[in-house]
Write a protein that holds these residues in place. Structure first.
Motif, PDB file in Angstrom:
ATOM      1  N   ASN A   3      -6.997  -1.497 -16.801  1.00 26.72           N
ATOM      2  CA  ASN A   3      -8.453  -1.736 -16.784  1.00 26.72           C
ATOM      3  C   ASN A   3      -9.069  -0.834 -15.718  1.00 26.72           C
ATOM      4  N   ALA A   4      -9.262   0.416 -16.053  1.00 24.31           N
ATOM      5  CA  ALA A   4      -9.814   1.444 -15.150  1.00 24.31           C
ATOM      6  C   ALA A   4      -8.754   1.922 -14.142  1.00 24.31           C
ATOM      7  N   VAL A   5      -9.140   2.950 -13.398  1.00 19.13           N
ATOM      8  CA  VAL A   5      -8.173   3.586 -12.487  1.00 19.13           C
ATOM      9  C   VAL A   5      -7.697   2.549 -11.454  1.00 19.13           C
ATOM     10  N   HIS A   6      -6.395   2.469 -11.248  1.00 16.18           N
ATOM     11  CA  HIS A   6      -5.869   1.559 -10.223  1.00 16.18           C
ATOM     12  C   HIS A   6      -4.645   2.184  -9.553  1.00 16.18           C
ATOM     13  N   PHE A   7      -4.716   2.263  -8.238  1.00 24.30           N
ATOM     14  CA  PHE A   7      -3.573   2.668  -7.422  1.00 24.30           C
ATOM     15  C   PHE A   7      -3.376   1.613  -6.348  1.00 24.30           C
ATOM     16  N   ALA A   8      -2.134   1.491  -5.876  1.00 24.27           N
ATOM     17  CA  ALA A   8      -1.851   0.503  -4.829  1.00 24.27           C
ATOM     18  C   ALA A   8      -1.798   1.197  -3.476  1.00 24.27           C
ATOM     19  N   PHE A   9      -2.334   0.521  -2.479  1.00 24.74           N
ATOM     20  CA  PHE A   9      -2.272   1.001  -1.096  1.00 24.74           C
ATOM     21  C   PHE A   9      -2.645  -0.173  -0.222  1.00 24.74           C
ATOM     22  N   SER A  10      -2.140  -0.182   1.001  1.00 19.53           N
ATOM     23  CA  SER A  10      -2.546  -1.252   1.909  1.00 19.53           C
ATOM     24  C   SER A  10      -2.084  -0.980   3.322  1.00 19.53           C
ATOM     25  N   LYS A  11      -2.917  -1.355   4.272  1.00 19.64           N
ATOM     26  CA  LYS A  11      -2.509  -1.287   5.671  1.00 19.64           C
ATOM     27  C   LYS A  11      -2.047  -2.667   6.108  1.00 19.64           C
ATOM     28  N   ASN A  12      -2.157  -3.644   5.221  1.00 16.82           N
ATOM     29  CA  ASN A  12      -1.820  -5.007   5.602  1.00 16.82           C
ATOM     30  C   ASN A  12      -0.315  -5.272   5.422  1.00 16.82           C
ATOM     31  N   GLU A  13       0.262  -5.928   6.421  1.00 14.07           N
ATOM     32  CA  GLU A  13       1.717  -6.139   6.416  1.00 14.07           C
ATOM     33  C   GLU A  13       2.169  -7.041   5.267  1.00 14.07           C
ATOM     34  N   ALA A  14       1.426  -8.156   5.058  1.00 16.02           N
ATOM     35  CA  ALA A  14       1.836  -9.120   4.026  1.00 16.02           C
ATOM     36  C   ALA A  14       1.818  -8.451   2.648  1.00 16.02           C
ATOM     37  N   TYR A  15       0.772  -7.688   2.360  1.00 16.35           N
ATOM     38  CA  TYR A  15       0.699  -7.060   1.045  1.00 16.35           C
ATOM     39  C   TYR A  15       1.681  -5.883   0.949  1.00 16.35           C
ATOM     40  N   SER A  16       1.916  -5.195   2.060  1.00 18.25           N
ATOM     41  CA  SER A  16       2.894  -4.099   2.039  1.00 18.25           C
ATOM     42  C   SER A  16       4.275  -4.640   1.659  1.00 18.25           C
ATOM     43  N   GLU A  17       4.575  -5.863   2.071  1.00 15.43           N
ATOM     44  CA  GLU A  17       5.853  -6.490   1.707  1.00 15.43           C
ATOM     45  C   GLU A  17       5.923  -6.689   0.185  1.00 15.43           C
ATOM     46  N   VAL A  18       4.796  -7.094  -0.402  1.00 11.65           N
ATOM     47  CA  VAL A  18       4.749  -7.266  -1.864  1.00 11.65           C
ATOM     48  C   VAL A  18       5.012  -5.915  -2.532  1.00 11.65           C
ATOM     49  N   LEU A  19       4.362  -4.872  -2.012  1.00 10.10           N
ATOM     50  CA  LEU A  19       4.520  -3.543  -2.607  1.00 10.10           C
ATOM     51  C   LEU A  19       5.957  -3.045  -2.479  1.00 10.10           C
ATOM     52  N   LYS A  20       6.578  -3.358  -1.327  1.00  9.59           N
ATOM     53  CA  LYS A  20       7.961  -2.891  -1.099  1.00  9.59           C
ATOM     54  C   LYS A  20       8.928  -3.444  -2.149  1.00  9.59           C
ATOM     55  N   LYS A  21       8.615  -4.645  -2.641  1.00 12.61           N
ATOM     56  CA  LYS A  21       9.523  -5.288  -3.607  1.00 12.61           C
ATOM     57  C   LYS A  21       9.303  -4.761  -5.026  1.00 12.61           C
ATOM     58  N   ALA A  22       8.233  -3.988  -5.229  1.00 11.66           N
ATOM     59  CA  ALA A  22       7.982  -3.437  -6.568  1.00 11.66           C
ATOM     60  C   ALA A  22       8.578  -2.023  -6.639  1.00 11.66           C
TER      61      ALA A  22
ATOM     62  N   GLN B  21      -6.346  18.082   3.364  1.00 11.98           N
ATOM     63  CA  GLN B  21      -6.700  16.868   2.617  1.00 11.98           C
ATOM     64  C   GLN B  21      -7.420  15.904   3.566  1.00 11.98           C
ATOM     65  N   THR B  22      -8.616  15.478   3.192  1.00  5.90           N
ATOM     66  CA  THR B  22      -9.347  14.544   4.067  1.00  5.90           C
ATOM     67  C   THR B  22      -9.638  13.223   3.362  1.00  5.90           C
ATOM     68  N   TYR B  23      -8.944  12.963   2.268  1.00  3.10           N
ATOM     69  CA  TYR B  23      -9.129  11.681   1.580  1.00  3.10           C
ATOM     70  C   TYR B  23      -8.666  10.569   2.514  1.00  3.10           C
ATOM     71  N   TYR B  24      -9.265   9.387   2.402  1.00  2.00           N
ATOM     72  CA  TYR B  24      -9.011   8.352   3.392  1.00  2.00           C
ATOM     73  C   TYR B  24      -7.650   7.684   3.285  1.00  2.00           C
ATOM     74  N   LEU B  25      -6.842   8.117   2.311  1.00  2.00           N
ATOM     75  CA  LEU B  25      -5.486   7.557   2.210  1.00  2.00           C
ATOM     76  C   LEU B  25      -4.485   8.701   2.131  1.00  2.00           C
ATOM     77  N   PRO B  26      -3.389   8.656   2.862  1.00  2.00           N
ATOM     78  CA  PRO B  26      -2.414   9.732   2.768  1.00  2.00           C
ATOM     79  C   PRO B  26      -1.580   9.667   1.491  1.00  2.00           C
ATOM     80  N   GLU B  27      -1.296   8.441   1.012  1.00  2.00           N
ATOM     81  CA  GLU B  27      -0.549   8.303  -0.236  1.00  2.00           C
ATOM     82  C   GLU B  27      -0.913   7.007  -0.943  1.00  2.00           C
ATOM     83  N   MET B  28      -0.641   6.996  -2.238  1.00  2.00           N
ATOM     84  CA  MET B  28      -0.964   5.828  -3.057  1.00  2.00           C
ATOM     85  C   MET B  28       0.219   5.573  -3.975  1.00  2.00           C
ATOM     86  N   PHE B  29       0.291   4.354  -4.492  1.00  2.00           N
ATOM     87  CA  PHE B  29       1.477   3.966  -5.263  1.00  2.00           C
ATOM     88  C   PHE B  29       1.089   3.415  -6.634  1.00  2.00           C
ATOM     89  N   TYR B  30       2.079   3.487  -7.523  1.00  2.00           N
ATOM     90  CA  TYR B  30       1.840   2.967  -8.871  1.00  2.00           C
ATOM     91  C   TYR B  30       3.196   2.571  -9.460  1.00  2.00           C
TER      92      TYR B  30
END
Ligand SMILES: Cc1cc2nc3c(=O)[nH]c(=O)nc-3n(C[C@H](O)[C@H](O)[C@H](O)COP(=O)(O)OP(=O)(O)OC[C@H]3O[C@@H](n4cnc5c(N)ncnc54)[C@H](O)[C@@H]3O)c2cc1C
Length: 425
Positions: free
Chosen positions: A52-71, A184-193
């Motif tokens: 449903n439209a463009v979606h990439f994952a990113f987060s500076k938050n520790e709890a959500y980063s843990e969720v991302l690590k498991k994917a 590169q001056t985009y506000y995120l260095p990397e994104m995940f999918y």
């Protein structure tokens, strides 16, 4: 009777039920649609998968980063582009003017140097002039605002901006006008999918074991007798209620809402998206993962390539594109869904993205809630509705429950607020 009843099976509702369960509480999710995921869901068309439209994952938050690590995630470097009058400019345009003709660059740089001093509490148009100068602002973000936010920038406040728009120094503007080798001056260095399963696959680990009931659309909430009534006529009593239902709908849905609350709720509005998705039977479609379109004659504001997010999104040897056209109560959709597909295919051909004869599938659908619009004065109306819900013991969560410009990680954290309920402490 549900101990904790959660309305909505998007990431915020799922997160609320997940955290309740982690704390040993019983939670039930009511999701109106046939599938969970909300905006993070996808659909299939003849072997092509579209989010449903463009979606990439990113987060500076520790709890959500843990969720991302498991994917199982693929990593992308964000290198978006901008399309304007047949030219491709690196993002953001303000410090990447290189492809423009010399005289246009000179005018843009002069405008940047002469930009007005910063004022207190400017509207968004004034803010753009103060950051980038009139020439750059009028040519790019002002036009984009009309396409993306569906209103002129003077209607908007600036509280939503955060780090979303890059504010370059004069040196950066000058370098960007003279060379295309800019950093590169985009506000995120990397994104995940997710490697497989579309963006929604991130939710799979959270959903396991939850009591999630689909096809359950809440239509009425009685906060004094503590029950929710669904469109299918059933009632569910609750001890605690969490809601990710869009805030504008709560004025009518919650029994006993005063007129002032109803009025404030009906004054909140979001943009909608007409999403055109195209599957191609050739391996490439354009050169970019995603890009922004400034031309007024081309209706979509943003385009992305699902097959570049993951090859799992297309049949082998194929490619795909998705186009977001925004509309709202202030800017109705100009074309029917059928003619929009035709318009998009024509525009895509003009932009050199595809050859119409290579199209295998097309799809057009509407996402009714896309972006909460930060009209000036919106915060006060939002406050009235949120305060009323708090008084009624309803905890609003998520992008549309809290009525904020939340990314998926922030919506996840919003659902995690369930941990503050008295029964969880
Ligand atoms: C165009 C676009 C691009 C985005 N790109 C990104 C990105 O790249 N990265 C990122 O992190 N975030 C992105 N986001 C933000 C992200 O999509 C949201 O933060 C997140 O999906 C919101 O989740 P939610 O649970 O709050 O709301 P939703 O996903 O809207 O979920 C709410 C759920 O409630 C259900 N519901 C509504 N009313 C009722 C009712 N009455 N009864 C029962 N159920 C109901 C809905 O069907 C829905 O499933 C993007 C958003 C948009 C619009």
């Amino acid at each position: 009777m549900a101990e904790i009843l959660v309305l909505g099976g998007g990431v915020s509702g799922i997160s609320a039920a997940y955290h309740a369960r982690q704390a040993g509480r019983e939670a039930v999710i009511f999701e109106a649609r046939a599938r969970y995921g909300g905006l993070l869901d996808h659909f299939h068309k003849e072997g092509y998968r579209f989010d449903n439209a463009v979606h990439f994952a990113f987060s500076k938050n520790e709890a959500y980063s843990e969720v991302l690590k498991k994917a199982d995630l693929l990593t992308h470097r964000p290198e978006p582009y901008n399309y304007e009058q047949g030219r491709w400019l690196k993002h953001p345009v303000q410090n990447n003017l290189f492809p423009l003709p010399v005289e246009e660059k000179v005018e843009a740089i002069k405008g940047f140097i002469e930009r007005p001093a910063q004022t207190e509490d400017p509207d968004y148009r004034q803010w753009l002039y103060e950051q980038f100068g009139k020439v750059i602002a009028d040519r790019f973000p002002v036009r984009y605002t009309d396409k993306y936010w569906t209103v002129p920038p003077e209607k908007l406040s600036t509280i939503w901006i955060g780090n979303r728009l890059y504010r370059p120094s004069l040196d950066e503007v000058l370098y960007g006008a003279m060379t295309d080798s800019t950093p590169q001056t985009y506000y995120l260095p990397e994104m995940f999918y997710p490697r497989r399963g579309g963006f929604r696959a991130i939710l799979d680990q959270l959903v396991k074991g939850l009591d999630l009931r689909t096809g359950k659309e809440a239509v009425r909430i009685d906060p004094s007798r503590r029950f929710v009534e669904c469109r299918d006529g059933t009632r569910e009593y609750y001890e605690y209620l969490i809601s990710s239902v869009p805030l504008p709908e709560m004025g009518e849905m919650v029994e006993g809402a005063p007129e002032a609350v109803k009025e404030a709720a009906s004054g909140l509005w979001a943009t909608s998206i007409a999403l055109v998705s195209i599957g191609l039977k050739v391996p490439e479609a354009g050169d970019h993962l995603w890009f922004y379109v400034y031309d007024r004659g081309i209706l979509p504001a943003r385009v992305h390539a699902p097959y570049r997010k993951s090859p799992d999104n297309v049949p082998e040897g194929c490619s795909s594109l998705q186009f977001e056209t925004y509309f709202s109560r202030y800017k109705p959709l100009e074309l029917s869904e059928e003619t929009l597909v035709d318009h998009v295919a024509g525009a895509a051909e003009k932009m050199g993205l595809l050859d119409r004869t290579d199209i295998a599938v097309t799809d057009c659908r509407i996402l009714p809630y896309a972006n909460v619009v930060f009209e000036r004065g919106m915060s006060a109306k939002r406050r009235v509705v949120l305060d009323f819900l708090t008084e009624q013991g309803i905890l609003p969560v998520g992008r549309f429950g809290e009525w904020d410009y939340l990314w998926s990680d922030q919506s996840y954290l919003s659902g995690k607020k369930v941990e503050n309920l008295p029964c969880m402490l």
